[in-house]
Design an enzyme around this catalytic site. Structure first.
Site, PDB file in Angstrom:
ATOM      1  N   CYS A  14       0.828  -1.212   0.000  1.00 28.82           N
ATOM      2  CA  CYS A  14       0.000   0.000   0.000  1.00 28.82           C
ATOM      3  C   CYS A  14       0.860   1.259   0.000  1.00 28.82           C
ATOM      4  CB  CYS A  14      -0.929  -0.029   1.211  1.00 28.82           C
ATOM      5  SG  CYS A  14      -1.734   1.533   1.573  1.00 28.82           S
TER       6      CYS A  14
ATOM      7  N   CYS B 182      -0.033   3.875   2.674  1.00 32.12           N
ATOM      8  CA  CYS B 182       0.426   3.386   3.982  1.00 32.12           C
ATOM      9  C   CYS B 182       1.889   3.773   4.196  1.00 32.12           C
ATOM     10  CB  CYS B 182       0.293   1.863   4.070  1.00 32.12           C
ATOM     11  SG  CYS B 182      -1.373   1.215   3.858  1.00 32.12           S
TER      12      CYS B 182
END
Length: 415
Positions: free
Chosen positions: A53, A56
């Site tokens: 991600c 993230c």
């Protein structure tokens, strides 16, 4: 020797202080984190991420290490983070229904959820989103309870819709939005506290709410701020114009005729950009090959490489939308003519060409036609051989050099 040890000790202390300046994420199980939060009279802040991600990683590498992040999170939370695809993270993802990344959940020490936030953000805005969850009257459990009892006023419904969107509960947020709109008066819709109704994804150009926004711009700008409103309008219109120019517009795209009615009267800071893009979008929509080619020809001597790319991308969009375009005389002859003019312009500007120019021109030329003549490949190779050696050395330069070396090979191959 003592001096050396002292110096090393000081450096280690300084490094430790620096390392702890950001958010302190502890290596604890979830149950250990809850127990620690109870002992420290804090809440648990859980970062739910995955290894793949990108947002993230942005939070981990750029947001949480900031000192301001440490100043905010460390005194209030026991911070933990789990990969939702590994170990305990898998169980937590199922238990707390984590489906989007990154997701951030604030827990009370008893394990109940205080708040949830989905998506990355800059630190200042992210803290504001967390703060809303710590305030009882804007926390998700409180708002859920109020909503179920049917006791929400208009402002609470607006807040509830925003919180639901932030937590990723889009379906419920849409339901609340539909309940809110009929309750709002015209006077409500120009107020700052109800500005978020225009930020909902259902508020698109041509919708009733967007039409109301355009019809009441002076009042809405006054109450919500001209900069915010104009930035919103620019992004709305530039996205649609870009889709036309790049050939990505959908069948149900906002018609150019409506854009022509609305854009000239916006009077926003970025008006010039929209005014430049609008005629291009119209030519793409109407597939005006000759008219667009004439514009490109007029721009070649003076336009910078990025501006020229935009015009040529519009031409490419018409090519993409026309069946067997490159086999049609009007496209073939036009593409050859524009290609020759652009390469001539490059030859005239050799002394001022930059790495960015040398990287962008091939994109422009490929947008005009997939393959060029051997003579044009030879001309491009000659430009590269003359210009590239004098440019500063870099990885980008080496990459671009390979492109122009390929042109030399193409110029020497048999037809």
């Amino acid at each position: 020797m003592k001096t050396i040890y002292l110096l090393i000790t000081c450096l280690l202390i300084q490094w430790g202080v620096f390392a702890q300046e950001g958010g302190n994420f502890r290596d604890l199980t979830f149950n250990e984190a809850l127990a620690q939060a109870k002992a420290e009279k804090k809440m648990v802040f859980m970062d739910c991420y995955t290894s793949w991600c990108g947002p993230c990683k942005n939070m981990t590498n750029n947001v949480f290490p900031q000192k301001a992040a440490g100043d905010y999170f460390n005194p209030r939370f026991v911070c933990v983070k789990y990969d939702m695809e590994k170990g305990e993270g898998k169980e937590l993802a199922d238990k707390f229904e984590v489906h989007a990344y990154p997701t951030f959940i604030v827990f009370r020490p008893d394990g109940t959820i205080q708040h949830r936030v989905v998506g990355s953000d800059n630190l200042e805005t992210f803290i504001q989103r967390i703060e809303r969850g710590l305030n009882e009257k804007t926390s998700l459990p409180y708002l859920n309870e109020r909503y179920e009892k049917g006791k929400m006023n208009k402002q609470e419904l607006m807040t509830y819709k925003e919180i639901l969107s932030e937590t990723g509960e889009d379906e419920k947020a849409g339901k609340v939005y539909k309940e809110l709109l009929p309750r709002l008066t015209s006077k409500d819709k120009v107020q700052k506290e109800f500005w978020p109704i225009y930020e909902d994804e259902s508020c698109v150009i041509g919708s009733p709410e967007f039409d109301f926004l355009l019809a009441n711009l002076p009042a809405i700008r006054k109450n919500s701020g001209t900069e915010k409103v104009d930035k919103y309008l620019f992004h709305k219109y530039v996205k649609i114009l870009e889709d036309y120019i790049l050939g990505y517009q959908k069948e149900d795209a906002v018609p150019v005729s409506l854009l022509k009615q609305q854009i000239p009267g916006l009077n926003i800071k970025q008006q010039k950009t929209l005014n430049t893009m609008l005629p291009l979008a119209e030519m793409v929509s109407n597939r005006e090959v000759k008219a667009l080619a004439a514009v490109i020809e007029s721009k070649i001597p003076t336009a910078n490489v990025q501006e020229l790319k935009m015009y040529v991308f519009a031409y490419r969009a018409i090519r993409w939308q026309t069946q067997d375009a490159d086999s049609q005389p009007q496209f073939k002859e036009t593409s050859n003519k524009l290609t020759d003019l652009i390469i001539s312009s490059m030859e005239n500007k050799q002394a001022s060409l930059t790495l960015t120019d040398l990287e962008t021109y091939p994109i422009i030329l490929t947008s005009l036609q997939e393959n060029m003549s051997k003579n044009n490949y030879s001309r491009l190779a000659a430009i590269g051989e003359k210009v590239i050696p004098d440019l500063p050395d870099s990885q980008e330069k080496r990459y671009i050099q390979k492109t122009y070396e390929k042109y030399r090979k193409l110029s020497c191959t048999k037809p």
